[in-house]
Design a protein around this motif. Sequence first.
Motif, PDB file in Angstrom:
ATOM      1  N   UNK A 447       7.915  40.525  26.844  1.00 44.37           N
ATOM      2  CA  UNK A 447       7.493  39.426  25.972  1.00 44.37           C
ATOM      3  C   UNK A 447       6.078  39.567  25.449  1.00 44.37           C
ATOM      4  N   UNK A 448       5.206  40.204  26.209  1.00 43.58           N
ATOM      5  CA  UNK A 448       3.799  40.304  25.810  1.00 43.58           C
ATOM      6  C   UNK A 448       3.456  41.654  25.175  1.00 43.58           C
ATOM      7  N   UNK A 449       4.455  42.425  24.719  1.00 47.17           N
ATOM      8  CA  UNK A 449       4.184  43.742  24.137  1.00 47.17           C
ATOM      9  C   UNK A 449       3.303  43.616  22.899  1.00 47.17           C
ATOM     10  N   UNK A 450       3.631  42.664  22.018  1.00 46.65           N
ATOM     11  CA  UNK A 450       2.830  42.405  20.813  1.00 46.65           C
ATOM     12  C   UNK A 450       2.548  40.911  20.724  1.00 46.65           C
ATOM     13  N   UNK A 451       1.577  40.568  19.901  1.00 49.02           N
ATOM     14  CA  UNK A 451       1.260  39.157  19.692  1.00 49.02           C
ATOM     15  C   UNK A 451       2.412  38.464  18.980  1.00 49.02           C
ATOM     16  N   UNK A 466       5.888  39.935  17.776  1.00 48.09           N
ATOM     17  CA  UNK A 466       7.078  39.485  18.492  1.00 48.09           C
ATOM     18  C   UNK A 466       7.574  38.202  17.840  1.00 48.09           C
ATOM     19  N   UNK A 467       8.896  38.064  17.716  1.00 48.23           N
ATOM     20  CA  UNK A 467       9.490  36.845  17.171  1.00 48.23           C
ATOM     21  C   UNK A 467      10.814  36.615  17.873  1.00 48.23           C
ATOM     22  N   UNK A 468      10.930  35.495  18.578  1.00 46.43           N
ATOM     23  CA  UNK A 468      12.147  35.172  19.346  1.00 46.43           C
ATOM     24  C   UNK A 468      12.543  36.310  20.277  1.00 46.43           C
ATOM     25  N   UNK A 469      11.536  36.940  20.880  1.00 49.97           N
ATOM     26  CA  UNK A 469      11.791  37.980  21.863  1.00 49.97           C
ATOM     27  C   UNK A 469      12.048  39.359  21.297  1.00 49.97           C
ATOM     28  N   UNK A 470      12.080  39.505  19.961  1.00 50.72           N
ATOM     29  CA  UNK A 470      12.330  40.804  19.331  1.00 50.72           C
ATOM     30  C   UNK A 470      11.063  41.311  18.634  1.00 50.72           C
ATOM     31  N   UNK A 471      10.977  42.636  18.490  1.00 50.69           N
ATOM     32  CA  UNK A 471       9.833  43.251  17.843  1.00 50.69           C
ATOM     33  C   UNK A 471      10.083  43.515  16.374  1.00 50.69           C
TER      34      UNK A 471
END
Length: 542
Positions: A447-451, A466-471
């Motif tokens: 979840x914290x891979x990208x802002x 990140x948006x709704x858990x997807x990159x």
Amino acid sequence: MAQWYPGRKLSWARLSVVLVVIAGLISGGIYAWTRVEDSQVAAERTPWFDAYVDVTATPMFPFESPGEDGQKNVVLSFIVADSADACEPTWGGYYNLDEAEHSLDLDRKLQRLRNLGGSAMVSFGGQANHDIAFDCADEDRLVESYSEVIDRYDLASIDMDIEGTFLSSEEGVARQAAAIRKVQDAQKDGLDVWLTLPVAPDGLTYEGLRAIRAYLKAGVDLAGVNVMTMNYNSERENDFYPAVESSLEATHSQLRSLYQEIDAPIGDATAWSRVSATPMIGQNDTRKDVFTLEDAQKLSALAHEHGMSRMSMWSLNRDRECDANWPDPKTVSDNCSGVVQEKGDFSKILRKHRSGAISQVAEEVENDGPVELVEDDPETSPYPIWSEVTAYPAETKVVWHRNVYESKWWTEGDQPDQAAENGSQPWRLLGPVLPGEKPIERPKLPADTYAKWDKDAEYRRGDRVMFDGDGYEAKWYSAGDSPDAALVQPQDSPWRALTDAEIAKVTGSSNEASTGANGSGAAVQADSSSDASGEGSGNGGA
């Protein structure tokens, strides 16, 4: 009329004449019988034509969909050693066998080809990478690796492409031959073994002859020797085809001599049935060597005249004319021939007079297409079940009526097994769902891979969120555009979803060549064109 008188003696001169006549009659009868037997042995196999397909080349060649008059006999290439484990078989060094199933849908595509009446063998080796036997000194693992490939793809024929550095390794080739003998002995349904070797205008090279001797010494029952009639480095362009013919004539003579060496002589017709030619269609690596459509017609006639059971070419990927913007016709491409032609011309010419197929062992799988309205089960489907209300970006894979389809462009509401209203089908059939398949697990981003995406922020090309858990990654400048629009209107959205391969790279997952966005299966890999072109690939690079 002369009479015979009791007591009259037959002179030694007359006796000699009689013995000579009798000997002549006997030897003539044996010679005639031998010729008949030779012709019968040579005619045991119905001649066929196959074409090499570079499995890891991009763009991927759809060998599984040959159409009504397309090429149905293929040689899938190349199985080579894993760079991290010399005894592990991989496709081109990019995918192990399981990864090739998941990332390339190779098992499924092969089954579809067979469902359509096609046949296949697998080629080991090539020029660009090392064969498993090059560094794998573990005899048992070497046998296991070859057997693993043969068993997985239900093969009754294999192609051992020995060239480059490996051809110079006397120890490695002998190790390979010993392993193949054990593999061949263990195959209850038999195993045809073809050696593919480089050839010169005057025949097989010293190292090529040594490789055949190693196989014969190991006791391998060879189906034949396939010579790469290419890259002769001709001084003039019109010297090329005569070199093709002379190399085949010389190989035929050499093969008879090699069997004579082991006291297992073969006749003229049998020897020709064990000689195969693989030209590099169109432009060869050497600039003055060009295999033309006219050359293909000549070679097809020669092969038919001599009774050559197998013919091939490098490669099916290249059997089309290069695009108008191809910079230099003398520069070899991995996906076009470099000569003026219609798509598929070379394979059509070379398979004339050849109605046979490659020997293979394959179990039947339910035919492609919705014979009945099969209820798809998510628990036994490798990809999501198609839904009428879901939008699918290009290269998305779905399951429908127990078949796997891949979208060619963005689509919504178009049932995969029916033509779209405008007559253009947005789905490509890859093949049936195979027995025992389960959903393919996709890699996940922490979840914290990208802002998290911020509607008030400004984003530039290459930024990831990140948006709704997807990159997602920005394709161009964006402000206030929600990333979820990328799934509905991918052409207009400034965002694209990260592919599974990109996610795997970020997370360090082992499945780095996995499926694309939304389970698409579109592998993102290093460009293998250097491997697939004549310069780097197995047959093309002789």
